[in-house]
Scaffold this motif. Structure first.
Motif, PDB file in Angstrom:
ATOM      1  N   CYS A 150      14.609  -4.180   3.835  1.00 53.70           N
ATOM      2  CA  CYS A 150      15.598  -5.118   3.313  1.00 53.70           C
ATOM      3  C   CYS A 150      14.946  -6.493   3.191  1.00 53.70           C
ATOM      4  CB  CYS A 150      16.817  -5.168   4.235  1.00 53.70           C
ATOM      5  SG  CYS A 150      18.059  -6.379   3.746  1.00 53.70           S
ATOM      6  N   TYR A 151      14.861  -7.011   1.965  1.00 51.89           N
ATOM      7  CA  TYR A 151      14.227  -8.303   1.699  1.00 51.89           C
ATOM      8  C   TYR A 151      15.286  -9.340   1.336  1.00 51.89           C
ATOM      9  CZ  TYR A 151       9.823  -5.707   1.288  1.00 51.89           C
ATOM     10  OH  TYR A 151       8.736  -4.905   1.522  1.00 51.89           O
ATOM     11  N   ASP A 152      15.102 -10.534   1.842  1.00 52.42           N
ATOM     12  CA  ASP A 152      15.904 -11.673   1.407  1.00 52.42           C
ATOM     13  C   ASP A 152      15.286 -12.191   0.111  1.00 52.42           C
ATOM     14  OD1 ASP A 152      17.112 -14.146   0.965  1.00 52.42           O
ATOM     15  OD2 ASP A 152      17.351 -14.548   3.099  1.00 52.42           O
ATOM     16  N   VAL A 153      16.023 -12.065  -0.987  1.00 53.28           N
ATOM     17  CA  VAL A 153      15.469 -12.422  -2.289  1.00 53.28           C
ATOM     18  C   VAL A 153      15.174 -13.917  -2.378  1.00 53.28           C
ATOM     19  CG1 VAL A 153      15.935 -12.442  -4.768  1.00 53.28           C
ATOM     20  CG2 VAL A 153      16.610 -10.479  -3.398  1.00 53.28           C
ATOM     21  N   LYS A 154      15.979 -14.741  -1.720  1.00 53.14           N
ATOM     22  CA  LYS A 154      15.783 -16.193  -1.800  1.00 53.14           C
ATOM     23  C   LYS A 154      14.481 -16.627  -1.134  1.00 53.14           C
ATOM     24  CE  LYS A 154      20.722 -17.279  -1.973  1.00 53.14           C
ATOM     25  NZ  LYS A 154      21.850 -17.989  -1.320  1.00 53.14           N
ATOM     26  N   THR A 155      14.146 -16.005  -0.004  1.00 55.38           N
ATOM     27  CA  THR A 155      12.932 -16.386   0.719  1.00 55.38           C
ATOM     28  C   THR A 155      11.776 -15.427   0.467  1.00 55.38           C
ATOM     29  OG1 THR A 155      13.588 -15.135   2.694  1.00 55.38           O
ATOM     30  CG2 THR A 155      14.335 -17.421   2.526  1.00 55.38           C
ATOM     31  N   GLY A 156      12.077 -14.220  -0.015  1.00 54.19           N
ATOM     32  CA  GLY A 156      11.038 -13.226  -0.235  1.00 54.19           C
ATOM     33  C   GLY A 156      10.538 -12.569   1.029  1.00 54.19           C
ATOM     34  N   LYS A 157      11.238 -12.773   2.155  1.00 52.18           N
ATOM     35  CA  LYS A 157      10.774 -12.241   3.432  1.00 52.18           C
ATOM     36  C   LYS A 157      11.470 -10.927   3.773  1.00 52.18           C
ATOM     37  CE  LYS A 157       9.610 -16.727   5.476  1.00 52.18           C
ATOM     38  NZ  LYS A 157       9.857 -17.657   6.607  1.00 52.18           N
ATOM     39  N   LYS A 212       0.810  -1.208   0.000  1.00 47.31           N
ATOM     40  CA  LYS A 212       0.000   0.000   0.000  1.00 47.31           C
ATOM     41  C   LYS A 212       0.849   1.266   0.000  1.00 47.31           C
ATOM     42  CE  LYS A 212      -3.796  -2.291   2.439  1.00 47.31           C
ATOM     43  NZ  LYS A 212      -4.677  -2.278   3.631  1.00 47.31           N
ATOM     44  N   LEU A 213       2.158   1.115   0.181  1.00 48.27           N
ATOM     45  CA  LEU A 213       3.055   2.260   0.229  1.00 48.27           C
ATOM     46  C   LEU A 213       3.794   2.389  -1.094  1.00 48.27           C
ATOM     47  CD1 LEU A 213       4.544   1.541   3.754  1.00 48.27           C
ATOM     48  CD2 LEU A 213       2.781   3.209   3.210  1.00 48.27           C
ATOM     49  N   SER A 214       3.948   3.608  -1.569  1.00 50.59           N
ATOM     50  CA  SER A 214       4.670   3.816  -2.819  1.00 50.59           C
ATOM     51  C   SER A 214       6.165   3.627  -2.592  1.00 50.59           C
ATOM     52  CB  SER A 214       4.397   5.225  -3.353  1.00 50.59           C
ATOM     53  OG  SER A 214       4.838   6.201  -2.429  1.00 50.59           O
ATOM     54  N   ILE A 215       6.825   2.938  -3.525  1.00 50.57           N
ATOM     55  CA  ILE A 215       8.262   2.691  -3.466  1.00 50.57           C
ATOM     56  C   ILE A 215       8.958   3.676  -4.388  1.00 50.57           C
ATOM     57  CG2 ILE A 215      10.088   0.997  -3.834  1.00 50.57           C
ATOM     58  CD1 ILE A 215       8.081  -1.188  -3.303  1.00 50.57           C
ATOM     59  N   ASN A 216       9.976   4.351  -3.874  1.00 53.77           N
ATOM     60  CA  ASN A 216      10.668   5.380  -4.645  1.00 53.77           C
ATOM     61  C   ASN A 216      11.860   4.834  -5.418  1.00 53.77           C
ATOM     62  OD1 ASN A 216       8.928   7.366  -3.495  1.00 53.77           O
ATOM     63  ND2 ASN A 216      10.190   7.354  -1.662  1.00 53.77           N
ATOM     64  N   CYS A 217      12.611   3.906  -4.831  1.00 55.14           N
ATOM     65  CA  CYS A 217      13.800   3.379  -5.499  1.00 55.14           C
ATOM     66  C   CYS A 217      14.151   2.019  -4.911  1.00 55.14           C
ATOM     67  CB  CYS A 217      14.985   4.337  -5.369  1.00 55.14           C
ATOM     68  SG  CYS A 217      15.411   4.768  -3.672  1.00 55.14           S
ATOM     69  N   ILE A 218      14.952   1.259  -5.655  1.00 51.81           N
ATOM     70  CA  ILE A 218      15.374  -0.071  -5.221  1.00 51.81           C
ATOM     71  C   ILE A 218      16.861  -0.232  -5.476  1.00 51.81           C
ATOM     72  CG2 ILE A 218      13.144  -1.189  -5.552  1.00 51.81           C
ATOM     73  CD1 ILE A 218      14.114  -2.185  -8.239  1.00 51.81           C
ATOM     74  N   HIS A 219      17.454  -1.188  -4.756  1.00 46.84           N
ATOM     75  CA  HIS A 219      18.872  -1.507  -4.954  1.00 46.84           C
ATOM     76  C   HIS A 219      19.085  -2.962  -4.566  1.00 46.84           C
ATOM     77  CE1 HIS A 219      23.187  -0.741  -5.297  1.00 46.84           C
ATOM     78  NE2 HIS A 219      23.334  -1.456  -4.192  1.00 46.84           N
ATOM     79  N   TYR A 220      19.870  -3.673  -5.365  1.00 47.15           N
ATOM     80  CA  TYR A 220      20.142  -5.089  -5.123  1.00 47.15           C
ATOM     81  C   TYR A 220      21.598  -5.243  -4.717  1.00 47.15           C
ATOM     82  CZ  TYR A 220      19.991 -10.176  -5.825  1.00 47.15           C
ATOM     83  OH  TYR A 220      20.027 -11.537  -5.644  1.00 47.15           O
ATOM     84  N   ASN A 221      21.841  -6.024  -3.645  1.00 46.19           N
ATOM     85  CA  ASN A 221      23.210  -6.287  -3.217  1.00 46.19           C
ATOM     86  C   ASN A 221      23.251  -7.567  -2.396  1.00 46.19           C
ATOM     87  OD1 ASN A 221      25.410  -5.850  -0.843  1.00 46.19           O
ATOM     88  ND2 ASN A 221      26.141  -4.942  -2.761  1.00 46.19           N
ATOM     89  N   ALA A 222      24.072  -8.518  -2.824  1.00 46.01           N
ATOM     90  CA  ALA A 222      24.369  -9.734  -2.063  1.00 46.01           C
ATOM     91  C   ALA A 222      23.109 -10.468  -1.605  1.00 46.01           C
ATOM     92  CB  ALA A 222      25.250  -9.402  -0.866  1.00 46.01           C
ATOM     93  N   ASP A 223      22.221 -10.774  -2.545  1.00 44.26           N
ATOM     94  CA  ASP A 223      20.996 -11.535  -2.280  1.00 44.26           C
ATOM     95  C   ASP A 223      19.999 -10.791  -1.404  1.00 44.26           C
ATOM     96  OD1 ASP A 223      21.829 -13.708  -3.805  1.00 44.26           O
ATOM     97  OD2 ASP A 223      22.854 -14.640  -2.109  1.00 44.26           O
ATOM     98  N   PHE A 224      20.153  -9.486  -1.295  1.00 40.61           N
ATOM     99  CA  PHE A 224      19.193  -8.675  -0.547  1.00 40.61           C
ATOM    100  C   PHE A 224      18.715  -7.531  -1.437  1.00 40.61           C
ATOM    101  CE2 PHE A 224      21.528 -10.735   2.870  1.00 40.61           C
ATOM    102  CZ  PHE A 224      20.510 -11.107   3.735  1.00 40.61           C
ATOM    103  N   LEU A 225      17.408  -7.288  -1.381  1.00 43.28           N
ATOM    104  CA  LEU A 225      16.804  -6.212  -2.149  1.00 43.28           C
ATOM    105  C   LEU A 225      16.359  -5.118  -1.184  1.00 43.28           C
ATOM    106  CD1 LEU A 225      15.911  -5.491  -5.095  1.00 43.28           C
ATOM    107  CD2 LEU A 225      13.630  -6.262  -4.428  1.00 43.28           C
ATOM    108  N   TYR A 226      16.823  -3.895  -1.430  1.00 45.03           N
ATOM    109  CA  TYR A 226      16.507  -2.753  -0.571  1.00 45.03           C
ATOM    110  C   TYR A 226      15.516  -1.847  -1.294  1.00 45.03           C
ATOM    111  CZ  TYR A 226      20.749  -4.252   1.873  1.00 45.03           C
ATOM    112  OH  TYR A 226      21.697  -4.979   2.537  1.00 45.03           O
ATOM    113  N   THR A 227      14.446  -1.469  -0.604  1.00 43.56           N
ATOM    114  CA  THR A 227      13.451  -0.572  -1.174  1.00 43.56           C
ATOM    115  C   THR A 227      13.233   0.608  -0.234  1.00 43.56           C
ATOM    116  OG1 THR A 227      11.524  -1.624  -0.123  1.00 43.56           O
ATOM    117  CG2 THR A 227      12.289  -2.546  -2.222  1.00 43.56           C
TER     118      THR A 227
END
Length: 481
Positions: free
Chosen positions: A395-402, A371-386
Motif C-alpha cells: 500500500c503506497y501513499d500516492v502523495k508521498t510515494g512511500k 525487482k519483483l513482478s507486479i500482477n495488478c494494481i488498484h487505486y483508492n482514496a489516495d492509496f495505490l495497492y499493488t
C-alpha cells in the motif's frame, strides 16, 4: 476443534466465552514486563480481541459499541472476557510478552509491542496433515472459498460481492453476516470479463463473441433485506445476448446505461443496456484491446485503451479517433487503473508510471527499481495497492510515494485481483479463492527481524510473516520514489 454442526444454543450452554472463536474472533494476551501489584506478583497483562475483519478491541465498552452496530450477530458482551487467564488454545488465542520500547526509528515511529520471539504457544492437535500450520490461519469467516479456476474479475454492488471465474461463471456473495456461501450462481463456461450495473440490476458478461445481460433482483423474504439468511438472489440466466464481431476481451461500464466492449479485432463496441441495443462500433487499433478505462464516470469524452502490444491509447469518443499514445514506459504496459484524471500503468519491468490523461504528460514514477513482478494494481482514496510475485500486497501513499503498509491476500498466495470496498481489502488468487481483510492505515505492526522493515496492516499477517517467511531468505522491500 468445535463441531460446526452444533447449534448456537449448544455452544452457549457449554462455554459462552468460546463462542466468538467459532465465528472467527481471535484473542490475545500481552504480558507486560512489569509485575502486577498483587501479593503473588503475577505478571500484569492486557487482553485484546480481534474481530473476523481484523478490528482490535481493548475493552468491554468497545465490544459493546461494535455489537450494537452489528445487530445481526448473535454474540453478546457476555461472550467476551477481559480476564487475563487463558480461555482457549492456539490459534484462537495467543499469549505473548510485550517487547521493550526502544528509541524512535528513522521513521519517527515506535515499533509495535508485538514480539514474536517471546510468544508462548500451546499448539492443538489437528485431524489431518493439511491442517497443521506453524502460524495462525487467516480468518475463515472472511474467506469465500472456491476451486473454480482463475478469478477474472471482482465487483461489489449493493453490499454483494460478484466474483467471475473464467471456467465456471459468476458467484454472488453477501458481505453481511458470517455465512460465506454463494447466494446465487450464474453458469458460464467461457467467461472472459464482467461488469455489474447496480442501478439497472444487471450483470454484463463477455464470453467469446457474445455479450450476455443477466437480470439480478433481490427478493426480500424477511424484515432485514441485507440479512444473509432472510434474502435470496433470483436471476434469469440469459436475459439478452448480443453477437459481437470478434472476441470480447474487456468491458467498461459508464453510468447509467452504456457498456464499452474492447474487442480482439481492435474495435470498440458500445451497448446501451437500458434500451437493450448496440449503439455504435468503431476501429481504434490493429491490435486486440485488452483493457478499457476512463477518467469520467458519465458521458466520457476520452477513453484509455490498452492494446496487446502494450501501448496505451487515448481515444476521443466524439471523433472516434486516437488522440495520443502515452509514452514513458521502457517496456510494454499490461495493466491500467485511473483516478482523478491520472492514469496509472504497470509495465513488464514492474514500474508504475502516472500520466495526465488530458495532456498526456508524464507526472512521476510512482514505483521504480522494483525487482519483483507486479500482477495488478488498484487505486483508492489516495492509496495505490499493488500485488507482487512475493505474495505481498503493498500500500503506497500516492502523495508521498512511500510504502506505508503491507498485507497478505487470499490464502497467502499470489494475487490476481484487488478491490477496495469501504475499509475492506478484497483479494483473489489464481486458484479461485477470494478473501478480505480490514484496512488500517494507522497500524504499527513492524517486523522485528533484522533487515526487514515491513509494517503490516494486520497483526495476524505479521505473525505469519515472522514465523514462516523468515525461515527462507529475507524478502526485500520495494523502493519507491
Amino acid at each position: 476443534m468445535q463441531d460446526p454442526k452444533r447449534s448456537f444454543e449448544d455452544l452457549q450452554r457449554s462455554d459462552s466465552w468460546s463462542i466468538p472463536f467459532s465465528f472467527g474472533w481471535r484473542r490475545e494476551i500481552v504480558y507486560r514486563r512489569t509485575q502486577g501489584s498483587n501479593k503473588r506478583k503475577t505478571p500484569a497483562a492486557d487482553v485484546y480481541y480481534f474481530s473476523p475483519s481484523g478490528e482490535k478491541f481493548r475493552s468491554p465498552t468497545e465490544i459493546d459499541k461494535f455489537l450494537k452496530l452489528n445487530r445481526d450477530t448473535k454474540l453478546t458482551t457476555q461472550n467476551f472476557t477481559f480476564k487475563t487467564k487463558k480461555i482457549n488454545q492456539w490459534p484462537n488465542e495467543v499469549c505473548c510478552q510485550a517487547s521493550k520500547r526502544g528509541r524512535r526509528s528513522s521513521r519517527s515511529q515506535f515499533r509495535t509491542n508485538y514480539n514474536i520471539e517471546n510468544i508462548n504457544i500451546e499448539k492443538q492437535e489437528f485431524s489431518t496433515e493439511e491442517q497443521q500450520t506453524s502460524g495462525p490461519e487467516l480468518d475463515r469467516t472472511s474467506c469465500f472459498p472456491g476451486n473454480y479456476g482463475p478469478v477474472v474479475e471482482v465487483c461489489v454492488a449493493s453490499s454483494y460481492l460478484y466474483v467471475a471465474y473464467g471456467n465456471y461463471g459468476v458467484h454472488v456473495y453477501s458481505l453481511d453476516g458470517y455465512k460465506k456461501k454463494a447466494v446465487h450462481k450464474i453458469t458460464n463456461q467461457d467467461l472472459q470479463c464482467m461488469v455489474v450495473s447496480e442501478l439497472q440490476g444487471l450483470v454484463v458478461i463477455g464470453s467469446g463473441r457474445q455479450l450476455s445481460l443477466c437480470k439480478v433482483t433481490l427478493v426480500n423474504e424477511g424484515p432485514n433485506i441485507h440479512h444473509h439468511d432472510q434474502c435470496c438472489m433470483h436471476t434469469n440466466v440469459q436475459n439478452s445476448t448480443f453477437d459481437m464481431t470478434s472476441t470480447v476481451n474487456c468491458l467498461l461500464l459508464i453510468a447509467p446505461s452504456l457498456v464499452y466492449c474492447g474487442l480482439a479485432s481492435g474495435d470498440i463496441s458500445v451497448i446501451n443496456i437500458v434500451k437493450n441495443k448496440k449503439k455504435e462500433e468503431y476501429k481504434c487499433s490493429d491490435q486486440p484491446i485488452m483493457c478499457l478505462t476512463s477518467p469520467e464516470e458519465t458521458s466520457p469524452r476520452l477513453l484509455c485503451a490498452l492494446t496487446r502490444d502494450g501501448k496505451v491509447l487515448v481515444i476521443s469518443t466524439l471523433t472516434k479517433t486516437v488522440i495520443t499514445t502515452l509514452l514513458g514506459h521502457s517496456q510494454s504496459v499490461f495493466n491500467l487503473c485511473v483516478k482523478q484524471r491520472l492514469l496509472y500503468g504497470i509495465a513488464e519491468d514492474s514500474t508504475v508510471i502516472a500520466h495526465k490523461i488530458y495532456s498526456g504528460e508524464k507526472v512521476n514514477d510512482v514505483i521504480t527499481n522494483n525487482k519483483l513482478s507486479i500482477n495488478c494494481i488498484h487505486y483508492n482514496a489516495d492509496f495505490l495497492y499493488t500485488a507482487s510475485s512475493d505474495r505481498l500486497i503493498r500500500c503506497y501513499d500516492v502523495k508521498t510515494g512511500k510504502l506505508t503498509h503491507v498485507y497478505y491476500g487470499a490464502n497467502r498466495k499470489v494475487i490476481s485481483k484487488i478491490l477496495v470496498y469501504k475499509n475492506m481489502l478484497i483479494t483473489a488468487n489464481a486458484t479461485g479463492t477470494v478473501d478480505w481483510v480490514a484496512i488500517d492505515h494507522t497500524a504499527e505492526n513492524y517486523c522485528q527481524k533484522v533487515g526487514c522493515n515491513f509494517n503490516f496492516g494486520n497483526v495476524w499477517h505479521l505473525f505469519w510473516h515472522e514465523t514462516e517467511e523468515h525461515s527462507t531468505p529475507l524478502l526485500t522491500s520495494t523502493k519507491s520514489v
